[in-house]
Design a protein around this motif. Structure first.
Motif, PDB file in Angstrom:
ATOM      1  N   VAL A 219      20.663  68.555  45.788  1.00 63.72           N
ATOM      2  CA  VAL A 219      21.403  68.978  44.583  1.00 63.72           C
ATOM      3  C   VAL A 219      21.686  67.781  43.670  1.00 63.72           C
ATOM      4  N   LYS A 220      20.808  66.773  43.730  1.00 59.14           N
ATOM      5  CA  LYS A 220      20.978  65.613  42.833  1.00 59.14           C
ATOM      6  C   LYS A 220      20.788  66.044  41.387  1.00 59.14           C
ATOM      7  N   ALA A 221      21.161  65.111  40.483  1.00 60.07           N
ATOM      8  CA  ALA A 221      20.985  65.372  39.044  1.00 60.07           C
ATOM      9  C   ALA A 221      21.579  66.732  38.668  1.00 60.07           C
TER      10      ALA A 221
ATOM     11  N   LEU B 136      23.079  60.306  50.623  1.00 62.46           N
ATOM     12  CA  LEU B 136      22.783  59.562  49.394  1.00 62.46           C
ATOM     13  C   LEU B 136      21.338  59.078  49.477  1.00 62.46           C
ATOM     14  N   LEU B 137      20.459  59.727  48.722  1.00 63.68           N
ATOM     15  CA  LEU B 137      19.020  59.480  48.888  1.00 63.68           C
ATOM     16  C   LEU B 137      18.592  58.086  48.432  1.00 63.68           C
ATOM     17  N   GLU B 138      19.321  57.501  47.482  1.00 60.94           N
ATOM     18  CA  GLU B 138      18.991  56.128  47.067  1.00 60.94           C
ATOM     19  C   GLU B 138      19.849  55.102  47.798  1.00 60.94           C
TER      20      GLU B 138
ATOM     21  N   LEU C 258      16.849  55.884  57.531  1.00 56.66           N
ATOM     22  CA  LEU C 258      16.021  54.694  57.323  1.00 56.66           C
ATOM     23  C   LEU C 258      14.770  55.099  56.554  1.00 56.66           C
ATOM     24  N   LYS C 259      14.623  54.531  55.376  1.00 60.32           N
ATOM     25  CA  LYS C 259      13.506  54.936  54.524  1.00 60.32           C
ATOM     26  C   LYS C 259      12.299  54.033  54.735  1.00 60.32           C
ATOM     27  N   ILE C 260      11.152  54.647  54.955  1.00 57.45           N
ATOM     28  CA  ILE C 260       9.915  53.909  55.208  1.00 57.45           C
ATOM     29  C   ILE C 260       8.897  54.245  54.123  1.00 57.45           C
TER      30      ILE C 260
ATOM     31  N   ALA D  27      22.239  69.307  40.457  1.00 53.94           N
ATOM     32  CA  ALA D  27      21.401  70.390  40.985  1.00 53.94           C
ATOM     33  C   ALA D  27      20.276  70.716  40.002  1.00 53.94           C
ATOM     34  N   TYR D  28      19.533  69.660  39.641  1.00 53.26           N
ATOM     35  CA  TYR D  28      18.396  69.800  38.721  1.00 53.26           C
ATOM     36  C   TYR D  28      18.835  70.580  37.466  1.00 53.26           C
ATOM     37  N   GLY D  29      20.039  70.248  36.984  1.00 53.05           N
ATOM     38  CA  GLY D  29      20.531  70.870  35.764  1.00 53.05           C
ATOM     39  C   GLY D  29      21.207  72.214  35.950  1.00 53.05           C
TER      40      GLY D  29
ATOM     41  N   ALA E 140       8.398  70.930  35.227  1.00 52.17           N
ATOM     42  CA  ALA E 140       9.608  71.764  35.223  1.00 52.17           C
ATOM     43  C   ALA E 140      10.850  70.956  35.606  1.00 52.17           C
ATOM     44  N   TYR E 141      10.709  69.993  36.515  1.00 50.36           N
ATOM     45  CA  TYR E 141      11.855  69.153  36.895  1.00 50.36           C
ATOM     46  C   TYR E 141      12.524  68.564  35.640  1.00 50.36           C
ATOM     47  N   HIS E 142      11.670  68.102  34.729  1.00 55.41           N
ATOM     48  CA  HIS E 142      12.149  67.426  33.527  1.00 55.41           C
ATOM     49  C   HIS E 142      12.825  68.429  32.589  1.00 55.41           C
TER      50      HIS E 142
ATOM     51  N   VAL F 153      14.770  58.900  60.466  1.00 53.81           N
ATOM     52  CA  VAL F 153      13.691  58.173  59.797  1.00 53.81           C
ATOM     53  C   VAL F 153      13.117  59.072  58.696  1.00 53.81           C
ATOM     54  N   MET F 154      13.071  58.535  57.485  1.00 49.24           N
ATOM     55  CA  MET F 154      12.634  59.344  56.340  1.00 49.24           C
ATOM     56  C   MET F 154      11.504  58.655  55.602  1.00 49.24           C
ATOM     57  N   SER F 155      10.546  59.463  55.141  1.00 41.33           N
ATOM     58  CA  SER F 155       9.591  58.952  54.167  1.00 41.33           C
ATOM     59  C   SER F 155       9.391  59.996  53.077  1.00 41.33           C
ATOM     60  N   HIS F 156       9.172  59.515  51.876  1.00 43.98           N
ATOM     61  CA  HIS F 156       8.963  60.402  50.729  1.00 43.98           C
ATOM     62  C   HIS F 156       7.520  60.191  50.282  1.00 43.98           C
ATOM     63  N   LEU F 157       6.726  61.242  50.323  1.00 40.13           N
ATOM     64  CA  LEU F 157       5.286  61.109  50.102  1.00 40.13           C
ATOM     65  C   LEU F 157       4.947  60.934  48.619  1.00 40.13           C
TER      66      LEU F 157
ATOM     67  N   GLN G  79      13.990  68.920  56.693  1.00 40.03           N
ATOM     68  CA  GLN G  79      13.228  69.144  55.457  1.00 40.03           C
ATOM     69  C   GLN G  79      14.179  68.919  54.274  1.00 40.03           C
ATOM     70  N   ARG G  80      13.611  68.480  53.151  1.00 44.57           N
ATOM     71  CA  ARG G  80      14.425  68.102  51.996  1.00 44.57           C
ATOM     72  C   ARG G  80      13.979  68.841  50.727  1.00 44.57           C
ATOM     73  N   PRO G  81      14.151  70.143  50.645  1.00 53.81           N
ATOM     74  CA  PRO G  81      13.713  70.860  49.445  1.00 53.81           C
ATOM     75  C   PRO G  81      14.633  70.622  48.253  1.00 53.81           C
ATOM     76  N   GLY G  82      14.027  70.365  47.102  1.00 57.36           N
ATOM     77  CA  GLY G  82      14.764  70.277  45.844  1.00 57.36           C
ATOM     78  C   GLY G  82      14.268  71.349  44.897  1.00 57.36           C
ATOM     79  N   ILE G  83      13.190  71.053  44.180  1.00 59.07           N
ATOM     80  CA  ILE G  83      12.739  71.933  43.097  1.00 59.07           C
ATOM     81  C   ILE G  83      12.528  73.378  43.555  1.00 59.07           C
ATOM     82  N   MET G  84      12.078  73.582  44.792  1.00 58.96           N
ATOM     83  CA  MET G  84      11.815  74.975  45.202  1.00 58.96           C
ATOM     84  C   MET G  84      13.103  75.781  45.291  1.00 58.96           C
TER      85      MET G  84
ATOM     86  N   ALA H 104       9.238  66.075  54.572  1.00 56.15           N
ATOM     87  CA  ALA H 104       8.805  67.063  53.578  1.00 56.15           C
ATOM     88  C   ALA H 104       9.807  67.313  52.454  1.00 56.15           C
ATOM     89  N   ASN H 105       9.339  67.171  51.221  1.00 56.16           N
ATOM     90  CA  ASN H 105      10.030  67.720  50.052  1.00 56.16           C
ATOM     91  C   ASN H 105       9.450  69.121  49.805  1.00 56.16           C
ATOM     92  N   SER H 106       9.739  69.692  48.632  1.00 54.83           N
ATOM     93  CA  SER H 106       9.317  71.083  48.400  1.00 54.83           C
ATOM     94  C   SER H 106       7.809  71.274  48.519  1.00 54.83           C
ATOM     95  N   ALA H 107       7.046  70.402  47.875  1.00 57.54           N
ATOM     96  CA  ALA H 107       5.585  70.603  47.864  1.00 57.54           C
ATOM     97  C   ALA H 107       5.044  70.574  49.291  1.00 57.54           C
TER      98      ALA H 107
HETATM   99  C1  LIG Z   1      14.401  64.409  45.013  1.00 55.87           C
HETATM  100  C2  LIG Z   1      14.008  64.170  46.398  1.00 55.87           C
HETATM  101  C3  LIG Z   1      13.582  65.233  47.199  1.00 55.87           C
HETATM  102  C4  LIG Z   1      13.345  66.631  46.672  1.00 55.87           C
HETATM  103  O1  LIG Z   1      12.086  66.671  46.070  1.00 55.87           O
HETATM  104  P1  LIG Z   1      11.478  68.040  45.448  1.00 55.87           P
HETATM  105  O2  LIG Z   1      10.133  67.663  44.984  1.00 55.87           O
HETATM  106  O3  LIG Z   1      12.389  68.400  44.327  1.00 55.87           O
HETATM  107  O4  LIG Z   1      11.515  69.034  46.537  1.00 55.87           O
HETATM  108  C5  LIG Z   1      13.311  64.963  48.528  1.00 55.87           C
HETATM  109  N1  LIG Z   1      13.429  63.716  49.039  1.00 55.87           N
HETATM  110  C6  LIG Z   1      13.820  62.667  48.279  1.00 55.87           C
HETATM  111  C7  LIG Z   1      13.920  61.321  48.891  1.00 55.87           C
HETATM  112  C8  LIG Z   1      14.113  62.848  46.938  1.00 55.87           C
HETATM  113  O5  LIG Z   1      14.480  61.812  46.182  1.00 55.87           O
END
Ligand SMILES: *Cc1c(COP(=O)(O)O)cnc(C)c1O
Length: 361
Positions: A34-36, A79-81, A123-125, A38-40, A344-346, A157-161, A211-216, A195-198
């Motif tokens: 729900v950052k930003a 806190l993702l950052e 821990l972000k990798i 909650a995407y507006g 759409a995020y934007h 342990v987290m990674s963002h693809l 799992q870390r869904p945002g946009i979906m 995993a993010n949404s995609a």
């Molecule tokens: C924003 C974010 C997400 C969500 O991504 P979506 O593409 O919106 O699902 C997941 N993980 C991290 C680390 C993010 O910054």
């Protein structure tokens, strides 16, 4: 009467989308991103509505997390950052926030801090995005260092693809990105989040403990090519307003700033209370689709700060007061974004505070 520009947010759809996201990994856990704001969509309202279903929320930074506490949310908030200065750590511990740690200095600051309550650390990798995160070579040592800190109670342990939708990146498939992780982390005793949404929608091999869904959650498909799962997402935000004036222009006459649109035939122009100061993109090209009373027509002329103009020539019933939808349940934000050279995020995060949000529960 108030200015009719409004973003209508359907909270039931967000809840249904969250349930769909959770259903992909029934053995894992799903946090709600729900950052930003909650995407507006309004972070406080969205999080309150999801509080029954989501065990954990995620935001970008401590300011966003504190705003959710103020709104009454009691769950852990990731806190993702991570933290930007060591002084945040005490608040993070006190408030029950979870923090990402993505570089060595943060690890050192954490090691030196004395905290009243133990923390959960993600821990972000870096698996190839090359933006944040420990390199795979540094990661095992960082993981073990965290485990040895008395005030760290849990490590995920987290990674963002970089390419979670690998249909566009044949050279960087999701499995090959995941394979960047040291094998050490594939031990089932280590909690992993990829995993993010995609990835949730298209990459079963990326589904792990978290799992870390945002946009979906907001009903927009992030995949380059929609699939049967993404087709069942329900759009949550409908951005709308009304026609506030109409007029005819003659062939050769132009509309709006700079005369970008020049009428080739007699054209009926509708002026709508919606502009770039509301978050409707000024980049919108000639011909961007719009619905008027549910019927499709298009943008003509440049978007100005408070207004924009539509072609009503083929909609004789449309008049002052007609409802205009810019994106939402009947017009996909992805389709509109494609005419605006963006995503759409934007569009969602760009809707400004001038536009009141109304909520459907
Ligand atoms: C924003 C974010 C997400 C969500 O991504 P979506 O593409 O919106 O699902 C997941 N993980 C991290 C680390 C993010 O910054």
């Amino acid at each position: 009467m108030a200015r009719p520009a409004v973003a209508e947010i359907n909270l039931k759809n967000i809840q249904a989308n969250f349930k769909l996201a959770s259903s992909f990994a029934p053995a894992g856990k799903t946090l709600a991103v729900v950052k930003a704001n909650a995407y507006g969509h309004g972070a406080a309202r969205v999080a309150q509505h999801l509080a029954q279903d989501a065990e954990v929320f995620a935001v970008a930074c401590i300011e966003e997390a504190l705003a959710l506490r103020k709104a009454g949310l009691q769950q852990p908030i990731l806190l993702l950052e991570g933290f930007f200065e060591a002084a945040e750590l005490e608040v993070i511990a006190q408030e029950g926030f979870w923090t990402a740690v993505h570089r060595q200095e943060q690890l050192d600051q954490l090691a030196r801090s004395v905290l009243a309550k133990p923390l959960c650390v993600w821990l972000k990798i870096d698996t190839g995005m090359h933006r944040l995160g420990f390199s795979p070579e540094q990661a095992i040592k960082a993981y073990n260092d965290l485990l040895n800190m008395p005030h760290v109670k849990q490590v995920v342990v987290m990674s963002h693809l970089a390419n979670a939708d690998d249909s566009l990146a044949p050279g960087a498939s999701v499995p090959s990105q995941v394979a960047q992780l040291p094998e050490f982390f594939l031990n089932p005793g280590i909690e992993l989040s990829i995993a993010n949404s995609a990835a949730i929608l298209s990459q079963p091999t990326a589904l792990r403990h978290w799992q870390r869904p945002g946009i979906m959650l907001y009903g927009s498909c992030p995949l380059a090519i929609a699939n049967q799962h993404s087709n069942s997402l329900r759009p949550a935000m409908t951005l709308k307003s009304q026609v506030i004036a109409t007029r005819w222009v003659e062939p050769g006459e132009s509309v709006g700033y700079g005369g970008r649109f020049v009428a080739e035939r007699r054209t009926r122009v509708g002026t709508v209370a919606m502009g770039y100061a509301d978050g409707y993109p000024r980049q919108a090209a000639e011909g961007t689709p719009v619905l008027v009373d549910g019927q499709r027509t298009q943008l003509i002329g440049r978007v100005s700060m408070d207004m924009l103009t539509l072609d009503l020539t083929n909609l004789p019933d449309a008049d002052v007061g007609s409802e205009v939808e810019f994106w939402g349940e009947k017009l996909s934000a992805n389709e509109v974004a494609a005419h605006c050279d963006t995503i759409a995020y934007h569009l969602f995060t760009g809707v400004t505070d001038r536009v009141p949000r109304t909520y459907i529960e």
